[in-house]
Motif scaffolding. Structure first.
Motif, PDB file in Angstrom:
ATOM      1  N   CYS A  83      50.088  -7.149  22.590  1.00 49.74           N
ATOM      2  CA  CYS A  83      50.779  -8.013  21.630  1.00 49.74           C
ATOM      3  C   CYS A  83      51.975  -7.259  21.080  1.00 49.74           C
ATOM      4  O   CYS A  83      51.829  -6.240  20.419  1.00 49.74           O
ATOM      5  CB  CYS A  83      49.844  -8.451  20.505  1.00 49.74           C
ATOM      6  N   GLU A  84      53.152  -7.743  21.392  1.00 48.81           N
ATOM      7  CA  GLU A  84      54.389  -7.050  21.015  1.00 48.81           C
ATOM      8  C   GLU A  84      55.468  -8.109  20.889  1.00 48.81           C
ATOM      9  O   GLU A  84      55.630  -8.930  21.782  1.00 48.81           O
ATOM     10  CB  GLU A  84      54.700  -6.017  22.120  1.00 48.81           C
ATOM     11  N   ASP A  85      56.183  -8.104  19.757  1.00 51.74           N
ATOM     12  CA  ASP A  85      57.140  -9.190  19.556  1.00 51.74           C
ATOM     13  C   ASP A  85      58.470  -8.980  20.281  1.00 51.74           C
ATOM     14  O   ASP A  85      59.164  -9.928  20.598  1.00 51.74           O
ATOM     15  CB  ASP A  85      57.353  -9.465  18.056  1.00 51.74           C
ATOM     16  N   GLU A  86      58.805  -7.696  20.570  1.00 49.91           N
ATOM     17  CA  GLU A  86      60.057  -7.469  21.303  1.00 49.91           C
ATOM     18  C   GLU A  86      59.795  -7.598  22.800  1.00 49.91           C
ATOM     19  O   GLU A  86      58.946  -6.902  23.348  1.00 49.91           O
ATOM     20  CB  GLU A  86      60.565  -6.051  21.052  1.00 49.91           C
ATOM     21  N   ARG A  87      60.557  -8.496  23.424  1.00 48.13           N
ATOM     22  CA  ARG A  87      60.299  -8.785  24.824  1.00 48.13           C
ATOM     23  C   ARG A  87      60.475  -7.545  25.703  1.00 48.13           C
ATOM     24  O   ARG A  87      59.659  -7.250  26.569  1.00 48.13           O
ATOM     25  CB  ARG A  87      61.233  -9.901  25.320  1.00 48.13           C
ATOM     26  N   GLU A  94      53.362 -12.605  22.701  1.00 49.13           N
ATOM     27  CA  GLU A  94      54.403 -12.316  21.736  1.00 49.13           C
ATOM     28  C   GLU A  94      53.832 -12.480  20.331  1.00 49.13           C
ATOM     29  O   GLU A  94      54.153 -11.742  19.420  1.00 49.13           O
ATOM     30  CB  GLU A  94      55.575 -13.271  21.954  1.00 49.13           C
ATOM     31  N   ARG A  95      52.971 -13.459  20.176  1.00 46.92           N
ATOM     32  CA  ARG A  95      52.431 -13.777  18.867  1.00 46.92           C
ATOM     33  C   ARG A  95      50.925 -13.468  18.820  1.00 46.92           C
ATOM     34  O   ARG A  95      50.223 -13.636  19.801  1.00 46.92           O
ATOM     35  CB  ARG A  95      52.661 -15.251  18.542  1.00 46.92           C
ATOM     36  N   SER A 109      49.613 -10.960  27.796  1.00 50.06           N
ATOM     37  CA  SER A 109      50.735 -10.203  27.259  1.00 50.06           C
ATOM     38  C   SER A 109      51.444 -11.132  26.299  1.00 50.06           C
ATOM     39  O   SER A 109      52.259 -11.957  26.696  1.00 50.06           O
ATOM     40  CB  SER A 109      51.638  -9.766  28.418  1.00 50.06           C
ATOM     41  N   ARG A 132      57.691  -5.091  25.375  1.00 51.65           N
ATOM     42  CA  ARG A 132      56.482  -5.688  25.928  1.00 51.65           C
ATOM     43  C   ARG A 132      56.476  -5.552  27.454  1.00 51.65           C
ATOM     44  O   ARG A 132      55.493  -5.160  28.050  1.00 51.65           O
ATOM     45  CB  ARG A 132      56.415  -7.169  25.527  1.00 51.65           C
ATOM     46  N   LEU A 134      54.798  -7.145  13.381  1.00 53.40           N
ATOM     47  CA  LEU A 134      55.026  -8.324  14.219  1.00 53.40           C
ATOM     48  C   LEU A 134      55.924  -9.269  13.430  1.00 53.40           C
ATOM     49  O   LEU A 134      55.475  -9.937  12.508  1.00 53.40           O
ATOM     50  CB  LEU A 134      53.692  -8.990  14.552  1.00 53.40           C
TER      51      LEU A 134
END
Lengths: 248, 456
Positions: free
Chosen positions: A7-11, A39-40, A37, A14, A63
Motif C-alpha cells: 500500500c503506497e500512494d505514490e505510483r 494505492e488506497r 498493490s 509503488r 498515505l
C-alpha cells in the motif's frame, strides 16, 4: 503460498517496490506472491479480507488523502491477520519506529529516498521472513493469546510455566520462559480456556503440566523446569496424583 | 449476675468482633489498600475466637490487674494481628509486625478515648449497667477507630508510614522501634496511673502518645516531602539548564554547518563541472547524513520530549538524559501521541519510571553499544511506558524481582522490588518484564479506567 500486499500512494515508488519484490521472489524462489498493490488502504483491506493465510504487508506511513494513515492501517490489518508481517516504508526517518514495533509488532521500518538502499532493505526483509517461516514450519506451535490492556500478545503454550493470581483484583501474572507478564483476567476462565494441560494445583496457581519437573512432597510444592516452586493444596494434590497416574 | 467462663467468653467474642472491624479499618488506612477481601472475612472467626479465649482466661484468673500479664497479653494480640496482616496483605513478617503494632496502638488509642465518656468503673454485676457499658463501650470504640482511620487517611499518615518504613534508609530501624510502641504505651499508662492498673488505660496518656506518634510520622514525611521538593526544584533548574544547553548545541551545529556548507557547495560544484553525477550524489548523501547524525538527533529528542505533558516526568527525563550524556549512553526516546497524566500521582509515576530507566542504564553501561529505547505511547485505553535494552547473556528472570537481588551484585536491584511495592497500590497499573530477541523489555501500563477488567 504467502500473499504479499503493498500500500503506497505514490505510483512511482509503488511500482519500484513491486518490481523489486517480484524479481526477488522469482530469483530466490520464495513461496510468495504479490496479490495486491494498492494505492488506497481500503483497497488493501478488502483484498486482505478474502485471504486466510498469514501475509506480508509493505505499507507507507503517510498515505495522502486516505482516511487512515499507515499506523491505522496496520491496526486494521492486525485485526484480520494477527500474525502477519508488517514492513513500513516511509519518507521520514524520525518517525517513531519503536512505537510501531510495540503496538503492531512491525518487522522493519525502511526509509525512502535512497533507492538502492531501500530495495536492498526490502530484499533483506523477504529473506528474514522466509527464514522465520521455514523455521516455524517444522514445529507448528500452539499459542496462547492474551490481551494486555491494549495490545495482544501471542505466547507459545510450551513456554508457559504457570499463571498466578496477585493481591490485586482481576490481575493475573503469567510466568513464562521469557519473563513475566501482568494482565487483566480471571484464573477460573483461563482454566476453562486452557483445558486439561494445565492443572489448578492451588487456588492461586494454574500450572502447565508440560513444565513440571518434579513434585516435592515434603514442602508440598511442584517444582517447575525453571526451578521455581508452586505450592499445591490438598485438592491440588489429588489432581496431581490423578495426572501422574494417567500420564502415558 | 454471676460470671461463668462462658458468659465472659460470650462478652469477649462480641468485643473481639468489634475490635476486628476496628483494626481492619485502621490497617487499611495505614497500608492504603484493601488486601485480600475473602481472607479478611474468613480470618475474622479464628481471630475472634483466639483473642476472646485468651482474654476470658486472663479475666477469670483476674490477670488484667497485673502489668506482667497485660503486656504479654497485648503482644500476643499484636502477634495475632501480624499474622493477619501477613495473610491478608502478603507482607513479610517484620513488615506485618510493624504494621500490626501501629494498628494495635491506634486501636488502643480509640479504646482510651472512650474513657472520656465513662466516670468510674461500671458495676458489671448489675445487668443494666453491664449492657449499657458494653454497648456504649463497643460502639464508641468502633466510632473512634473509624474516626482515627479516617484521620489516618485525611492526614496521609499511610503515605508517611510507607516512606518512613519502606523507602527511607532506616526503614528496618523504624520497623523494630515500632514493635516497642505497645510496651511504651502500657508502661507509660502504668506509670501515669501511679503504678495501678485502672481501666488499663488513660485517655490523656492516649492523647499524648497519639500526638507523639502523629508528630513523628508527620515529621518524617515532612522531611521526605522537603527532600522531594528540593529534588523537584533541582530538577527544574537542571531541566532548564539541559534545555538551554541542548538548544545552544543545536545552534552551534547549525552555525558550523552554515560555515561548512559554502565549502561543501563549492566541492559539489567542482564535481558538477566535471559532469561526475555519481560523485555529486554521494557528496549530497554524505552531507545529509552528517547533518542528520550531528544535529538531527538532538532536534528529534527535544521534539519528542515536548510531547510529554507531565512536567514532573519531563523533568525526570531531562535529568536522566544529562546523566546519560555523562555516561555516554544513547537513549532513543519516542513519544507518540503526546502523553498526559494517566491518573496516578506524579511522584509515584516518576518513581516507577525512574526505576525502569535506571535499570536500563545500569544494564547497558557495561555493553559495547550503550543504547536503549524508551517508548511512551498512549491509546484510548491506557498509557504504556516501555523500556527496552539489549542484554548480553541470559538474565536470571525469576531472580530479578526479589528484594536485594540484581544481576549486578550487592546493593543494587532494589529497583524492581520497590517498583512492585509502589505498583501494588494501583489496581490499574500493570508491570511486566520479559526478554524478546536479545532485549530485556520492561513495561509499565496504566489503564485509563476499569475497562481492562475481565479481559483474557
Amino acid at each position: 503460498m504467502i500473499p504479499v500486499f503493498i500500500c503506497e500512494d505514490e505510483r512511482e515508488t509503488r511500482e519500484k517496490i513491486k518490481s523489486a519484490l517480484e524479481k526477488e521472489i522469482l530469483i530466490q524462489g520464495y513461496d510468495m506472491e504479490i496479490i495486491c498493490s494498492a494505492e488506497r488502504p481500503e483497497e488493501l483491506l478488502s483484498c486482505a479480507k478474502s485471504q486466510e493465510s498469514r501475509g506480508i504487508y509493505f505499507l507507507d506511513v503517510e498515505l495522502k488523502g486516505a482516511s487512515i494513515d499507515g499506523f491505522g492501517l496496520g491496526k486494521e490489518i492486525r485485526k484480520l491477520d494477527s500474525r502477519g508481517f508488517l514492513v513500513y516504508v516511509t519518507g521520514f526517518g524520525d518517525l517513531a519506529f519503536e512505537t510501531f514495533r510495540y503496538h503492531l509488532e512491525a518487522l522493519d521500518y525502511i526509509v525512502k529516498g535512497n533507492d538502492g538502499e531501500m530495495l536492498k532493505r526490502i530484499r533483506t526483509c523477504l529473506a528474514v521472513i522466509n527464514h522465520r517461516l521455514t523455521e516455524e514450519r517444522g514445529e507448528e506451535k500452539e499459542y496462547f493469546t492474551l490481551k494486555q490492556v491494549d495490545v495482544l500478545r501471542h505466547i507459545p503454550l510450551e513456554d508457559i510455566f504457570y499463571f498466578e493470581t496477585t493481591e490485586k483484583k482481576h490481575h493475573i501474572l503469567l510466568h513464562y520462559r521469557q519473563g513475566r507478564i501482568d494482565f487483566g483476567g480471571n484464573l477460573n476462565e483461563l482454566q476453562g480456556q486452557l483445558g486439561s494441560r494445565f492443572l489448578r494445583i492451588h487456588r492461586t496457581y494454574l500450572v502447565n503440566t508440560m513444565q513440571i519437573d518434579k513434585v516435592d512432597r515434603k514442602n508440598r510444592q511442584v517444582v517447575l523446569k525453571n526451578g521455581e516452586g508452586c505450592w499445591y493444596s490438598r485438592k491440588g494434590k489429588s489432581l496431581l496424583d490423578e495426572y501422574f497416574l494417567h500420564r502415558p | 449476675m454471676h460470671f461463668t467462663f462462658w458468659s465472659v467468653m460470650a462478652y469477649n467474642l462480641i468485643d473481639a468482633a468489634f475490635t476486628y472491624v476496628g483494626q481492619v479499618l485502621l490497617s487499611r488506612g495505614l497500608l492504603q489498600r484493601k488486601g485480600n477481601e475473602k481472607r479478611t472475612v474468613f480470618l475474622s472467626v479464628p481471630f475472634c475466637v483466639l483473642t476472646a479465649l485468651l482474654a476470658s482466661v486472663i479475666y477469670i484468673n483476674q490477670g488484667f490487674s497485673d502489668i506482667r500479664v497485660v503486656l504479654p497479653y497485648n503482644y500476643t494480640n499484636v502477634f495475632f494481628w501480624a499474622v493477619w496482616i501477613f495473610l491478608v496483605y502478603k507482607e513479610t513478617l517484620l513488615d506485618a509486625g510493624a504494621a500490626a503494632s501501629l494498628t494495635a496502638f491506634f486501636y488502643n488509642v480509640a479504646i482510651s478515648m472512650t474513657g472520656f465518656f465513662f466516670q468510674g468503673n461500671a458495676d458489671l454485676s448489675v445487668w443494666s449497667e453491664l449492657v449499657f457499658f458494653a454497648l456504649s463501650d463497643w460502639i464508641l470504640e468502633l466510632f473512634f477507630a473509624a474516626v482515627l482511620a479516617a484521620g489516618i487517611r485525611r492526614f496521609r499518615l499511610g503515605e508517611a508510614y510507607r516512606q518512613l518504613f519502606y523507602e527511607s534508609s532506616f526503614g528496618n530501624r523504624w520497623k523494630i522501634a515500632s514493635l516497642f510502641l505497645i510496651a511504651f504505651w502500657h508502661g507509660s499508662v502504668y506509670l501515669i496511673n501511679e503504678k495501678k492498673i485502672l481501666n488499663n488505660d488513660n485517655p490523656m496518656a492516649a492523647m499524648l502518645l497519639l500526638l507523639l506518634v502523629f508528630c513523628v510520622l508527620n515529621y518524617g514525611s515532612l522531611c521526605e516531602a522537603q527532600k522531594k521538593q528540593l529534588i523537584l526544584q533541582e530538577s527544574n533548574i537542571k531541566q532548564q539548564e539541559t534545555y538551554i544547553t541542548a538548544l545552544e548545541k543545536i545552534q552551534k551545529e547549525v552555525r558550523m554547518f552554515r560555515h561548512d556548507y559554502k565549502n561543501m557547495i563549492s566541492g559539489v560544484l567542482a564535481h558538477a563541472d566535471h559532469g561526475d553525477l555519481k560523485a555529486v550524489q554521494e557528496f549530497l548523501g554524505d552531507m545529509a547524513e552528517h547533518f542528520e547524525r550531528q544535529t538531527g538527533e538532538d532536534i528529534r529528542r527535544m521534539a519528542q520530549l515536548s510531547k510529554v505533558n507531565i512536567p514532573e516526568l519531563k523533568g525526570l527525563f531531562l535529568l536522566k538524559f544529562s546523566e546519560m550524556q555523562r555516561k555516554e549512553i544513547n537513549c532513543n526516546l519516542e513519544v507518540s501521541p503526546s502523553i498526559v497524566n494517566p491518573g496516578i500521582p506524579a511522584y509515584d509515576l516518576c518513581r516507577m519510571v525512574g526505576i525502569l530507566v535506571d535499570n536500563a542504564m545500569e544494564a547497558v553501561e557495561s555493553l559495547k553499544e550503550k543504547k536503549f529505547d524508551l517508548v511512551l505511547t498512549s491509546s484510548g485505553e491506557c498509557v504504556s511506558i516501555v523500556v527496552k535494552n539489549p542484554v548480553e547473556d541470559s538474565v536470571p528472570l525469576q531472580e530479578i524481582w526479589k528484594e536485594g537481588n540484581s544481576t549486578k551484585g550487592m546493593g543494587r536491584g532494589l529497583g524492581l522490588a520497590s517498583l512492585k511495592r509502589t505498583a501494588r497500590s494501583y489496581e490499574n497499573v500493570f508491570v511486566s518484564t520479559f526478554l524478546e530477541k536479545g532485549c530485556l523489555i520492561q513495561e509499565l501500563k496504566i489503564a485509563a479506567d476499569r475497562t481492562w477488567e475481565g479481559q483474557t
